[in-house]
Design a protein around this motif. Structure first.
Motif, PDB file in Angstrom:
ATOM      1  N   LYS A 246      38.712  29.798  57.508  1.00  0.00           N
ATOM      2  CA  LYS A 246      39.882  29.557  56.397  1.00  0.00           C
ATOM      3  C   LYS A 246      41.251  29.937  57.153  1.00  0.00           C
ATOM      4  CE  LYS A 246      36.478  29.858  52.576  1.00  0.00           C
ATOM      5  NZ  LYS A 246      36.346  30.247  51.211  1.00  0.00           N
ATOM      6  N   ARG A 247      42.221  29.247  56.489  1.00  0.00           N
ATOM      7  CA  ARG A 247      43.669  29.720  56.936  1.00  0.00           C
ATOM      8  C   ARG A 247      43.944  30.856  56.135  1.00  0.00           C
ATOM      9  NH1 ARG A 247      47.053  23.841  56.675  1.00  0.00           N
ATOM     10  NH2 ARG A 247      45.485  22.690  57.908  1.00  0.00           N
ATOM     11  N   GLY A 248      45.145  31.375  56.949  1.00  0.00           N
ATOM     12  CA  GLY A 248      45.824  32.735  56.204  1.00  0.00           C
ATOM     13  C   GLY A 248      46.500  33.535  56.961  1.00  0.00           C
ATOM     14  N   GLU A 249      46.248  33.200  58.711  1.00  0.00           N
ATOM     15  CA  GLU A 249      47.281  34.075  59.618  1.00  0.00           C
ATOM     16  C   GLU A 249      47.834  32.859  60.368  1.00  0.00           C
ATOM     17  OE1 GLU A 249      44.188  36.266  61.422  1.00  0.00           O
ATOM     18  OE2 GLU A 249      43.970  37.754  60.015  1.00  0.00           O
ATOM     19  N   THR A 481      46.501  44.830  53.524  1.00  0.00           N
ATOM     20  CA  THR A 481      46.001  43.909  52.574  1.00  0.00           C
ATOM     21  C   THR A 481      44.608  43.597  52.357  1.00  0.00           C
ATOM     22  OG1 THR A 481      48.307  42.742  52.975  1.00  0.00           O
ATOM     23  CG2 THR A 481      46.740  41.646  51.438  1.00  0.00           C
ATOM     24  N   ASP A 482      43.987  43.584  53.340  1.00  0.00           N
ATOM     25  CA  ASP A 482      42.557  43.165  53.327  1.00  0.00           C
ATOM     26  C   ASP A 482      41.871  44.513  52.485  1.00  0.00           C
ATOM     27  OD1 ASP A 482      42.729  40.709  53.865  1.00  0.00           O
ATOM     28  OD2 ASP A 482      42.118  41.137  56.014  1.00  0.00           O
ATOM     29  N   ALA A 483      42.359  45.573  53.250  1.00  0.00           N
ATOM     30  CA  ALA A 483      41.528  47.021  52.684  1.00  0.00           C
ATOM     31  C   ALA A 483      41.803  47.201  51.193  1.00  0.00           C
ATOM     32  CB  ALA A 483      42.188  48.023  53.386  1.00  0.00           C
ATOM     33  N   GLU A 484      43.175  46.725  50.721  1.00  0.00           N
ATOM     34  CA  GLU A 484      43.287  46.993  49.318  1.00  0.00           C
ATOM     35  C   GLU A 484      42.592  46.084  48.350  1.00  0.00           C
ATOM     36  OE1 GLU A 484      45.349  48.895  46.223  1.00  0.00           O
ATOM     37  OE2 GLU A 484      45.267  49.495  48.402  1.00  0.00           O
ATOM     38  N   SER A 485      42.546  44.834  49.015  1.00  0.00           N
ATOM     39  CA  SER A 485      41.457  43.816  48.185  1.00  0.00           C
ATOM     40  C   SER A 485      40.298  44.308  48.170  1.00  0.00           C
ATOM     41  CB  SER A 485      41.730  42.540  49.004  1.00  0.00           C
ATOM     42  OG  SER A 485      43.050  42.007  49.026  1.00  0.00           O
ATOM     43  N   LEU A 530      36.519  38.543  52.085  1.00  0.00           N
ATOM     44  CA  LEU A 530      38.059  38.302  51.905  1.00  0.00           C
ATOM     45  C   LEU A 530      38.370  37.006  51.684  1.00  0.00           C
ATOM     46  CD1 LEU A 530      38.776  40.947  54.915  1.00  0.00           C
ATOM     47  CD2 LEU A 530      39.110  41.093  52.468  1.00  0.00           C
ATOM     48  N   SER A 531      37.747  35.844  52.248  1.00  0.00           N
ATOM     49  CA  SER A 531      38.370  34.638  52.062  1.00  0.00           C
ATOM     50  C   SER A 531      37.995  34.087  50.448  1.00  0.00           C
ATOM     51  CB  SER A 531      37.548  33.620  52.917  1.00  0.00           C
ATOM     52  OG  SER A 531      37.849  33.835  54.473  1.00  0.00           O
ATOM     53  N   ASP A 532      36.755  34.618  50.027  1.00  0.00           N
ATOM     54  CA  ASP A 532      36.749  34.458  48.689  1.00  0.00           C
ATOM     55  C   ASP A 532      37.627  35.016  47.554  1.00  0.00           C
ATOM     56  OD1 ASP A 532      34.401  32.572  49.191  1.00  0.00           O
ATOM     57  OD2 ASP A 532      33.108  34.358  49.013  1.00  0.00           O
ATOM     58  N   GLY A 537      40.620  34.561  43.820  1.00  0.00           N
ATOM     59  CA  GLY A 537      41.501  35.712  43.172  1.00  0.00           C
ATOM     60  C   GLY A 537      40.744  36.487  42.313  1.00  0.00           C
ATOM     61  N   SER A 538      40.918  36.205  40.945  1.00  0.00           N
ATOM     62  CA  SER A 538      40.303  36.956  40.052  1.00  0.00           C
ATOM     63  C   SER A 538      38.854  36.735  39.836  1.00  0.00           C
ATOM     64  CB  SER A 538      41.144  36.826  38.622  1.00  0.00           C
ATOM     65  OG  SER A 538      40.504  37.602  37.802  1.00  0.00           O
ATOM     66  N   MET A 539      38.112  37.842  39.968  1.00  0.00           N
ATOM     67  CA  MET A 539      36.708  37.720  39.769  1.00  0.00           C
ATOM     68  C   MET A 539      36.016  39.005  39.049  1.00  0.00           C
ATOM     69  SD  MET A 539      35.070  36.211  43.442  1.00  0.00           S
ATOM     70  CE  MET A 539      35.812  37.157  44.454  1.00  0.00           C
ATOM     71  N   ASP A 540      35.326  38.878  38.108  1.00  0.00           N
ATOM     72  CA  ASP A 540      34.611  40.072  37.514  1.00  0.00           C
ATOM     73  C   ASP A 540      33.457  40.204  38.552  1.00  0.00           C
ATOM     74  OD1 ASP A 540      32.488  38.063  37.138  1.00  0.00           O
ATOM     75  OD2 ASP A 540      32.981  37.755  35.072  1.00  0.00           O
ATOM     76  N   GLU A 541      32.646  41.442  38.133  1.00  0.00           N
ATOM     77  CA  GLU A 541      31.465  41.750  38.985  1.00  0.00           C
ATOM     78  C   GLU A 541      30.446  40.692  38.937  1.00  0.00           C
ATOM     79  OE1 GLU A 541      28.468  45.608  39.376  1.00  0.00           O
ATOM     80  OE2 GLU A 541      30.324  45.589  37.988  1.00  0.00           O
TER      81      GLU A 541
END
Length: 606
Positions: A246-249, A481-485, A530-532, A537-541
């Motif tokens: 997936k794109r992102g970089e 950024t990924d670590a924080e996510s 990370l792609s998901d 974005g917002s996801m519950d458990e």
């Protein structure tokens, strides 16, 4: 009929303009950081609370504003960057329209303090919803501090359309990264809810890319440089092994302005077509320098879209420059003989309890026994693991839809009492299964995905997910950024059998993993997670668990069905036919194709 057309009040006009300029908190971040750069700052700080909904503050050490300039800055179409329409084609600054601050002040509570080098004190303004509330002087260092509080406080309809904090902070981080990458010569810091996400010191472009994307990117970077009379191209591309699904970089900068341009992206993909697998996107950080008169940046409010006077020339130059770099620098994997013969393992945290390995001993084992146990035919590598993994469970779950044989014989087209299925590999890719007058073709990987998915879902419901501790922890590098996510979802990962923690905000260290996966699949699983997160974005458990189980089942499923032996095929079919949904994979793909004898007769007799 009387006159009905009237001039809108300034505050209403500003709120309308804000709809174009200020779409979400990240729009404010972009405008304020670009203003700081245009002011000649050497260091820029971004402070955010509640993903920008409560506070966005940008502090710079630029040249600052005088008292009069401070007041004029919040007027519509007031700017220091252009004087005439001709200046639009000779832009050297990020901003130029003079509408951003007025639009921001119209939909937020703003406190701006600024001091010039020839002033002893700073002047400040406080504006609520476009109305000046207070002005005065205060002690501040040279530069400007801009605080934007309670965005859209006076437009509740706009505020309720903001997404979750995770989604909004991802957008803010994207804007921060773009500005930071465009200006490696400047220092940047980024705080969210009093937690520092980025601390980027001034340096060169390579150092900035590594600082933003993580140390793992450094070994993949390949320099690109090409210069002609009309265009100069510089920057870095990443080796094919760093490509993602997936794109992102992907970053393009034209005259240091971040842009999105599908034609230029196609030029890069075209240059990579011989060295990149299908479905993967190359990473790149490319800077294009052209004559400002040959581009038009005034075609979109966000200024991320531009028009070139000669697209074809830029396309050809870019594609040629990348191919030249790929040829000049060996992109194939190679051994680095300069690295010493040392091994680096992540250290165990001091506060982590040490567990004594558990050893199981068969006290009834007698090496001199006359009885020779039945030996399983030798298998190789993953297939042995797969045979063990595909053994049908002896204990049928109480909620299994196949516990009632009479009922399920009507529901499941595969149901039958026999356990020895007439099945074999067909063309090395599919399982051919014959049942009376019906022939079934089964997709092995999708079938295995369904089996693993169902097993994990049952384990989640019963809180019995099996986990295995690793002899040596697996350390994967991440961008800040990924670590924080990932931090937010570590508890959910634990419930699925992972034992992991974030270290130094740039690493995720795995001490244990679910028994259904292997260590080698961890990088792909983390990338999918990370792609998901970025995509959804917002996801519950519950949502996160389902997405993670989807990724786990895909990663653990058989990759090379041509090596399947009869025992593995039998076990796979046994488990598949016990599923509530044997026809459809967890990702909604067909598992089974069937053909009846009657359909064959109809075909040949038509």
């Amino acid at each position: 009929m009387g006159d009905i057309i009237q001039l809108l009040p300034d505050n209403v006009a500003n709120q309308i303009a804000a709809g174009e300029v200020v779409q979400r908190p990240s729009s404010v971040v972009k405008e304020l950081m670009e203003n700081a750069i245009d002011a000649g700052a050497s260091n820029v700080q971004l402070i955010v609370k509640d993903a920008g909904k409560t506070l966005i503050q940008v502090i710079d050490d630029g040249k600052g504003m005088s008292k009069n300039d401070l007041r004029m800055a919040f007027e519509r179409h007031a700017t220091s960057k252009i004087r005439s329409a001709q200046d639009l084609f000779a832009l050297s600054t990020m901003g130029f329209r003079g509408e951003a601050l007025a639009s921001i002040a119209a939909v937020a509570q703003v406190h701006c303090a600024s001091r010039t080098a020839d002033s002893d004190v700073a002047h400040f303004l406080r504006i609520d919803g476009g109305k000046l509330v207070e002005s005065g002087q205060e002690a501040k260092p040279v530069g400007t501090s801009m605080e934007v509080k309670n965005l859209f406080f006076n437009i509740p309809a706009r505020r309720q359309f903001l997404k979750s904090d995770q989604v909004e902070i991802n957008h803010i981080t994207d804007e921060f990264e773009r500005v930071a990458l465009a200006h490696p010569e400047l220092g940047f810091r980024f705080f969210h809810n009093q937690h520092e996400l980025f601390y980027l010191q001034a340096g060169n472009l390579r150092q900035r890319i590594v600082g933003v994307m993580g140390k793992k990117m450094d070994k993949h970077l390949v320099p690109v440089e090409e210069k002609t009379e009309h265009v100069a191209i510089r920057g870095f591309i990443a080796k094919p092994e760093a490509a993602r699904k997936k794109r992102g970089e992907q970053f393009f900068f034209v005259n240091n302005r971040f842009i999105k341009h599908h034609v230029l992206h196609h030029a890069v993909v075209k240059a990579f077509e011989d060295v990149l697998p299908n479905g993967y996107h190359p990473a790149y950080f490319l800077f294009i320098e052209v004559d400002p008169a040959s581009i038009d940046v005034n075609i979109h409010p966000t200024k991320t879209e531009i028009s070139f006077a000669d697209d074809k020339m830029i396309y050809a130059m870019l594609s040629s420059a990348i191919k030249h770099s790929l040829g000049k620098h060996n992109v194939a994997p190679s051994l680095d003989f300069e690295i010493g013969n040392t091994f680096s393992f992540p250290s165990m945290p001091k506060d982590r309890p040490v567990q004594i390995p558990k050893i199981q001993v068969d006290t009834h084992y007698n090496p001199f026994s006359q009885t020779t146990p039945e030996r399983r035919p030798a298998t190789q590598g993953w297939e042995k693991l797969m045979i063990d993994d595909l053994q049908p469970s002896k204990a049928t779950p109480t909620n299994n839809a196949f516990s009632n044989a009479e009922k399920e014989s009507d529901y499941n087209p595969f149901y039958q009492q026999q356990k020895n299925y007439k099945a074999r590999l067909f063309a090395g890719s599919y399982i051919l299964y014959e049942d009376g007058e019906i022939i079934y073709l089964i997709h092995p990987k999708r079938a295995h995905e369904r089996v693993i998915y169902d097993e994990l879902m049952r384990s989640i419901d019963k809180h019995t997910v099996a986990s295995q501790q690793l002899l040596f922890p697996v350390d994967l590098e991440l961008s800040p950024t990924d670590a924080e996510s990932l931090k937010e979802f570590l508890p959910a990962m634990t419930s699925l059998g992972f034992d992991a923690e974030i270290q130094n905000n740039q690493h995720i260290v795995f001490f244990g993993i679910p028994t259904s996966i292997t260590e080698s699949s961890l990088p792909g699983i983390v990338e999918d997670i990370l792609s998901d997160i970025k995509e959804i974005g917002s996801m519950d458990e519950t949502q996160f668990n389902r997405r993670l189980i989807l990724n786990l089942s895909r990663s653990a499923a058989v990759k090379r069905p041509e090596h399947l032996q009869d025992e593995a095929i039998q076990n796979l079919l046994t488990n598949l036919f016990q599923s509530n949904e044997p026809m459809i994979s967890p990702r909604g793909k067909s598992i089974v194709f069937s053909l009846t004898l009657q359909e064959l007769h109809n075909f040949f007799n038509s």
